[in-house]
Write a protein that holds these residues in place. Structure first.
Motif, short mmCIF file in Angstrom:
data_model
loop_
_atom_site.label_atom_id
_atom_site.label_comp_id
_atom_site.label_asym_id
_atom_site.label_seq_id
_atom_site.Cartn_x
_atom_site.Cartn_y
_atom_site.Cartn_z
N PRO A 103 0.80 -1.23 0.00
CA PRO A 103 0.00 0.00 0.00
C PRO A 103 0.83 1.28 0.00
CG PRO A 103 -0.93 -1.58 1.54
CD PRO A 103 0.42 -2.11 1.11
N THR A 104 2.12 1.20 0.33
CA THR A 104 2.96 2.41 0.33
C THR A 104 3.42 2.80 -1.06
OG1 THR A 104 5.07 1.25 0.71
CG2 THR A 104 3.80 1.90 2.66
N TRP A 105 3.28 1.88 -2.04
CA TRP A 105 3.75 2.24 -3.37
C TRP A 105 2.83 1.85 -4.52
CZ3 TRP A 105 5.30 -1.64 -6.89
CH2 TRP A 105 5.50 -2.91 -6.36
N GLN A 106 1.84 1.03 -4.28
CA GLN A 106 0.88 0.72 -5.34
C GLN A 106 -0.37 1.58 -5.15
OE1 GLN A 106 0.20 -3.47 -5.96
NE2 GLN A 106 2.37 -3.88 -6.22
N GLY A 107 -0.61 2.43 -6.13
CA GLY A 107 -1.65 3.45 -6.01
C GLY A 107 -3.05 2.93 -5.78
N SER A 108 -3.39 1.76 -6.30
CA SER A 108 -4.75 1.24 -6.14
C SER A 108 -4.93 0.44 -4.86
CB SER A 108 -5.13 0.37 -7.35
OG SER A 108 -4.32 -0.79 -7.39
N ALA A 109 -3.83 0.12 -4.16
CA ALA A 109 -3.91 -0.74 -2.97
C ALA A 109 -4.34 0.06 -1.74
CB ALA A 109 -2.57 -1.41 -2.71
N GLU A 110 -5.39 -0.40 -1.09
CA GLU A 110 -5.87 0.24 0.14
C GLU A 110 -5.34 -0.46 1.38
OE1 GLU A 110 -10.14 0.35 -0.11
OE2 GLU A 110 -10.09 2.09 -1.43
N SER A 111 -5.25 -1.79 1.34
CA SER A 111 -4.78 -2.54 2.50
C SER A 111 -4.25 -3.89 2.04
CB SER A 111 -5.90 -2.74 3.53
OG SER A 111 -6.95 -3.52 2.97
N VAL A 112 -3.48 -4.54 2.91
CA VAL A 112 -2.93 -5.85 2.59
C VAL A 112 -2.88 -6.70 3.85
CG1 VAL A 112 -0.52 -5.13 2.94
CG2 VAL A 112 -1.02 -7.07 1.46
N GLN A 113 -3.14 -7.98 3.68
CA GLN A 113 -2.96 -8.97 4.75
C GLN A 113 -1.98 -10.00 4.24
OE1 GLN A 113 -6.96 -10.39 5.64
NE2 GLN A 113 -6.95 -9.12 7.48
N VAL A 114 -0.89 -10.20 4.99
CA VAL A 114 0.19 -11.09 4.56
C VAL A 114 0.16 -12.35 5.41
CG1 VAL A 114 2.68 -11.31 4.25
CG2 VAL A 114 1.57 -9.09 3.90
N GLN A 115 0.31 -13.49 4.76
CA GLN A 115 0.40 -14.77 5.46
C GLN A 115 1.83 -15.28 5.29
OE1 GLN A 115 -2.35 -14.41 3.02
NE2 GLN A 115 -3.35 -13.47 4.77
N GLY A 116 2.60 -15.21 6.36
CA GLY A 116 3.98 -15.69 6.34
C GLY A 116 4.98 -14.57 6.12
N GLU A 117 6.23 -14.92 6.30
CA GLU A 117 7.33 -13.99 6.07
C GLU A 117 7.64 -13.95 4.58
OE1 GLU A 117 8.96 -12.06 8.40
OE2 GLU A 117 7.32 -12.75 9.68
N PRO A 118 8.16 -12.82 4.08
CA PRO A 118 8.55 -12.79 2.67
C PRO A 118 9.50 -13.94 2.35
CG PRO A 118 8.62 -10.58 3.58
CD PRO A 118 8.38 -11.52 4.74
N GLY A 119 9.11 -14.76 1.40
CA GLY A 119 9.90 -15.91 1.00
C GLY A 119 9.05 -16.86 0.20
#
Length: 142
Positions: free
Chosen positions: A28-44
């Motif tokens: 959401p900090t860089w994609q203009g259309s993104a309002e929110s995000v829910q992440v499952q797991g660590e980046p990998g």
């Protein structure tokens, strides 16, 4: 099917660029259309995330996951749920004191967007992706 490739040079070290780019929690900090995000797991590998986006005046939820995650080198994300099926492969390469980034994208639209046709939507999708990359570049370079 919409397919395109974007390139970007970021004036920051490879590890820093990859670390920010690969963190879906920052979408959401860089994609203009993104309002929110829910992440499952660590980046990998296998990490997945759901993004609520506002596009064409409506809210849509899209879910993606990393199918390849090679730190400092390569990311592949695939859209697994939502109004479009997508795949983006991003390659990172050190370039002097900065980083060169190349992203290949393919999108298959579904629902109302699919009915509008890829030709109508392609320009808008590429424009949004370029703008998102420029926001990310500005975020990383500070």
């Amino acid at each position: 099917m919409i397919e395109f490739e974007l390139t970007l040079r970021v004036d920051r070290p490879l590890d820093e660029v990859f670390g920010i780019w690969a963190d879906p929690g920052r979408i959401p900090t860089w994609q203009g259309s993104a309002e929110s995000v829910q992440v499952q797991g660590e980046p990998g590998p296998g990490c997945s995330w759901s993004v609520v986006r506002r596009t064409l005046g409506t809210r849509q939820t899209m879910t993606a996951r990393y199918t390849a995650f090679e730190p400092g080198r390569r990311l592949v994300e695939e859209g697994i749920a939502g109004p479009a099926k997508s795949r983006a492969e991003t390659l990172f390469e050190a370039s002097g004191a900065g980083t060169s980034v190349r992203t290949r994208v393919s999108v298959e639209l579904g629902g109302a967007l699919g009915r509008l046709g890829a030709r109508v939507a392609k320009g808008s999708i590429i424009k949004q992706a370029r703008e998102d990359q420029q926001r990310l570049k500005a975020l990383i370079e500070g």
